[in-house]
Design a protein around this motif. Structure first.
Motif, PDB file in Angstrom:
ATOM      1  N   LYS A 294       0.819  -1.211   0.000  1.00 11.60           N
ATOM      2  CA  LYS A 294       0.000   0.000   0.000  1.00 11.60           C
ATOM      3  C   LYS A 294       0.855   1.265   0.000  1.00 11.60           C
ATOM      4  O   LYS A 294       0.521   2.263  -0.648  1.00 11.60           O
ATOM      5  N   PHE A 295       1.960   1.238   0.731  1.00 12.87           N
ATOM      6  CA  PHE A 295       2.776   2.448   0.831  1.00 12.87           C
ATOM      7  C   PHE A 295       3.577   2.709  -0.446  1.00 12.87           C
ATOM      8  O   PHE A 295       4.127   3.801  -0.616  1.00 12.87           O
ATOM      9  N   GLU A 296       3.630   1.746  -1.340  1.00  6.03           N
ATOM     10  CA  GLU A 296       4.271   2.000  -2.629  1.00  6.03           C
ATOM     11  C   GLU A 296       3.512   3.065  -3.417  1.00  6.03           C
ATOM     12  O   GLU A 296       4.093   3.757  -4.261  1.00  6.03           O
ATOM     13  N   GLU A 297       2.210   3.214  -3.116  1.00  4.57           N
ATOM     14  CA  GLU A 297       1.419   4.257  -3.770  1.00  4.57           C
ATOM     15  C   GLU A 297       1.938   5.648  -3.417  1.00  4.57           C
ATOM     16  O   GLU A 297       1.675   6.618  -4.132  1.00  4.57           O
ATOM     17  N   PHE A 298       2.664   5.744  -2.299  1.00  7.68           N
ATOM     18  CA  PHE A 298       3.222   7.030  -1.859  1.00  7.68           C
ATOM     19  C   PHE A 298       4.739   7.072  -2.070  1.00  7.68           C
ATOM     20  O   PHE A 298       5.432   7.905  -1.488  1.00  7.68           O
ATOM     21  N   ASN A 299       5.228   6.140  -2.896  1.00  6.92           N
ATOM     22  CA  ASN A 299       6.659   6.059  -3.219  1.00  6.92           C
ATOM     23  C   ASN A 299       7.532   5.719  -2.014  1.00  6.92           C
ATOM     24  O   ASN A 299       8.683   6.156  -1.922  1.00  6.92           O
ATOM     25  N   TYR A 300       6.963   4.944  -1.104  1.00  3.47           N
ATOM     26  CA  TYR A 300       7.753   4.387  -0.007  1.00  3.47           C
ATOM     27  C   TYR A 300       7.862   2.883  -0.258  1.00  3.47           C
ATOM     28  O   TYR A 300       6.847   2.188  -0.349  1.00  3.47           O
ATOM     29  N   TYR A 301       9.088   2.400  -0.351  1.00  2.00           N
ATOM     30  CA  TYR A 301       9.301   0.994  -0.702  1.00  2.00           C
ATOM     31  C   TYR A 301       9.949   0.271   0.482  1.00  2.00           C
ATOM     32  O   TYR A 301      11.160   0.364   0.702  1.00  2.00           O
ATOM     33  N   PHE A 302       9.108  -0.393   1.244  1.00  2.00           N
ATOM     34  CA  PHE A 302       9.581  -1.135   2.412  1.00  2.00           C
ATOM     35  C   PHE A 302       9.746  -2.605   2.046  1.00  2.00           C
ATOM     36  O   PHE A 302       8.923  -3.186   1.341  1.00  2.00           O
ATOM     37  N   GLN A 303      10.803  -3.185   2.560  1.00  2.00           N
ATOM     38  CA  GLN A 303      11.121  -4.571   2.220  1.00  2.00           C
ATOM     39  C   GLN A 303      10.416  -5.583   3.116  1.00  2.00           C
ATOM     40  O   GLN A 303      10.187  -6.721   2.716  1.00  2.00           O
ATOM     41  N   ARG A 304      10.067  -5.161   4.327  1.00  2.00           N
ATOM     42  CA  ARG A 304       9.426  -6.121   5.227  1.00  2.00           C
ATOM     43  C   ARG A 304       8.598  -5.397   6.279  1.00  2.00           C
ATOM     44  O   ARG A 304       8.812  -4.216   6.571  1.00  2.00           O
ATOM     45  N   ALA A 305       7.637  -6.150   6.850  1.00  3.04           N
ATOM     46  CA  ALA A 305       6.809  -5.652   7.949  1.00  3.04           C
ATOM     47  C   ALA A 305       6.975  -6.606   9.131  1.00  3.04           C
ATOM     48  O   ALA A 305       6.731  -7.806   9.002  1.00  3.04           O
ATOM     49  N   VAL A 306       7.402  -6.070  10.253  1.00  5.27           N
ATOM     50  CA  VAL A 306       7.654  -6.881  11.446  1.00  5.27           C
ATOM     51  C   VAL A 306       6.635  -6.503  12.521  1.00  5.27           C
ATOM     52  O   VAL A 306       6.497  -5.325  12.866  1.00  5.27           O
ATOM     53  N   SER A 307       5.923  -7.500  13.048  1.00  9.02           N
ATOM     54  CA  SER A 307       4.890  -7.240  14.058  1.00  9.02           C
ATOM     55  C   SER A 307       5.440  -7.404  15.468  1.00  9.02           C
ATOM     56  O   SER A 307       6.291  -8.260  15.731  1.00  9.02           O
ATOM     57  N   ASN A 308       4.922  -6.560  16.356  1.00  7.25           N
ATOM     58  CA  ASN A 308       5.193  -6.657  17.800  1.00  7.25           C
ATOM     59  C   ASN A 308       6.685  -6.667  18.133  1.00  7.25           C
ATOM     60  O   ASN A 308       7.186  -7.559  18.826  1.00  7.25           O
ATOM     61  N   SER A 309       7.380  -5.666  17.631  1.00  8.63           N
ATOM     62  CA  SER A 309       8.801  -5.520  17.959  1.00  8.63           C
ATOM     63  C   SER A 309       8.937  -4.860  19.333  1.00  8.63           C
ATOM     64  O   SER A 309       8.249  -3.882  19.629  1.00  8.63           O
ATOM     65  N   ARG A 310       9.833  -5.390  20.153  1.00 13.12           N
ATOM     66  CA  ARG A 310      10.064  -4.837  21.489  1.00 13.12           C
ATOM     67  C   ARG A 310      11.481  -4.277  21.565  1.00 13.12           C
ATOM     68  O   ARG A 310      12.431  -4.916  21.113  1.00 13.12           O
ATOM     69  N   TYR A 311      11.593  -3.102  22.177  1.00 14.40           N
ATOM     70  CA  TYR A 311      12.887  -2.444  22.307  1.00 14.40           C
ATOM     71  C   TYR A 311      13.134  -2.131  23.785  1.00 14.40           C
ATOM     72  O   TYR A 311      12.275  -1.559  24.460  1.00 14.40           O
ATOM     73  N   LYS A 312      14.322  -2.513  24.258  1.00  9.89           N
ATOM     74  CA  LYS A 312      14.669  -2.287  25.661  1.00  9.89           C
ATOM     75  C   LYS A 312      16.100  -1.789  25.768  1.00  9.89           C
ATOM     76  O   LYS A 312      16.998  -2.303  25.102  1.00  9.89           O
ATOM     77  N   ASP A 313      16.268  -0.782  26.599  1.00  9.79           N
ATOM     78  CA  ASP A 313      17.600  -0.284  26.939  1.00  9.79           C
ATOM     79  C   ASP A 313      17.541   0.095  28.416  1.00  9.79           C
ATOM     80  O   ASP A 313      17.156   1.205  28.770  1.00  9.79           O
ATOM     81  N   HIS A 314      17.882  -0.866  29.271  1.00 10.73           N
ATOM     82  CA  HIS A 314      17.753  -0.651  30.714  1.00 10.73           C
ATOM     83  C   HIS A 314      18.666   0.470  31.198  1.00 10.73           C
ATOM     84  O   HIS A 314      18.294   1.236  32.094  1.00 10.73           O
ATOM     85  N   LYS A 315      19.840   0.559  30.606  1.00 14.81           N
ATOM     86  CA  LYS A 315      20.806   1.567  31.039  1.00 14.81           C
ATOM     87  C   LYS A 315      20.251   2.974  30.865  1.00 14.81           C
ATOM     88  O   LYS A 315      20.453   3.847  31.720  1.00 14.81           O
ATOM     89  N   ASN A 316      19.546   3.204  29.769  1.00 15.78           N
ATOM     90  CA  ASN A 316      19.008   4.539  29.480  1.00 15.78           C
ATOM     91  C   ASN A 316      17.503   4.641  29.747  1.00 15.78           C
ATOM     92  O   ASN A 316      16.862   5.614  29.340  1.00 15.78           O
TER      93      ASN A 316
END
Length: 203
Positions: free
Chosen positions: A84-106
């Protein structure tokens, strides 16, 4: 002429007994009313406890339903976002669901419903059953966290934002677009994407 003094006659035994009898009846009626009131309070408390229990059970089941419905919406939208986003000239190679990011130090911690990625650009998509203004604000904070996390870990990509919902009121739509986010909403068996009026904001 001498004044005549009169005095009330003392109560008779029968009169005193009648007064005591009436008082006893009154006290008995009062005791019964107190017992009835206490029983009513007890029943009310028990009824309230049952109502509270039923409400907790309802909230639990409704919460489960909402979460599952949200997951269904997510799985319906996510696989087709890249195309769908190719209609807006954005070309994404993959879609990843439920990504979690953690940085306890910061002290950084967040989750992304769907992350669209290519080598130079990524888009964070937040998906709700009913999208509220508070959800949009929270997603903007998530994008700020993503930028900070990326800088700390040497990720130089630019990040875009998008919000999706099955139910979205007009003021929420306007707010999301004004803040530079893409808006995703259902349309028949598919969905539409609306681009912000100005240039989409990058983080």
């Amino acid at each position: 002429m001498e004044a005549v003094q009169t005095a009330e006659s003392p109560a008779t035994f029968e009169e005193i007994r009648e007064i005591l009898h009436r008082n006893a009846i009154g006290m008995e009626e009062l005791r019964k009313r107190q017992e009835e009131t206490a029983q009513l309070i007890k029943e009310t408390r028990e009824s309230q406890k049952e109502t509270d229990r039923q409400m907790k059970e309802y909230n639990r089941r409704f919460g489960d339903f909402t979460n599952r419905f949200g997951e269904v919406v997510e799985y319906m939208i996510a696989p087709n976002l890249c195309d769908k986003f190719e209609e807006f000239n954005y070309y994404f190679q993959r879609a990843v669901s439920n990504s979690r990011y953690k940085d306890h130090k910061n002290n950084i911690r967040f989750q992304v419903d769907v992350m669209l990625e290519n080598g130079d650009l990524a888009m964070l998509v937040e998906i709700k059953t009913k999208l509220e203004t508070a959800d949009v604000k929270e997603h903007i904070k998530r994008l700020e966290k993503m930028r900070k996390y990326a800088d700390l870990h040497g990720d130089k990509r630019a990040f875009l934002g998008a919000v999706a919902g099955v139910v979205i009121e007009d003021p929420v739509k306007e707010y999301a677009l004004t803040e530079g986010l893409f808006l995703i909403e259902p349309s028949g068996e598919s969905f539409n994407i609306t681009q912000p009026g100005n240039k989409p904001k990058e983080w």
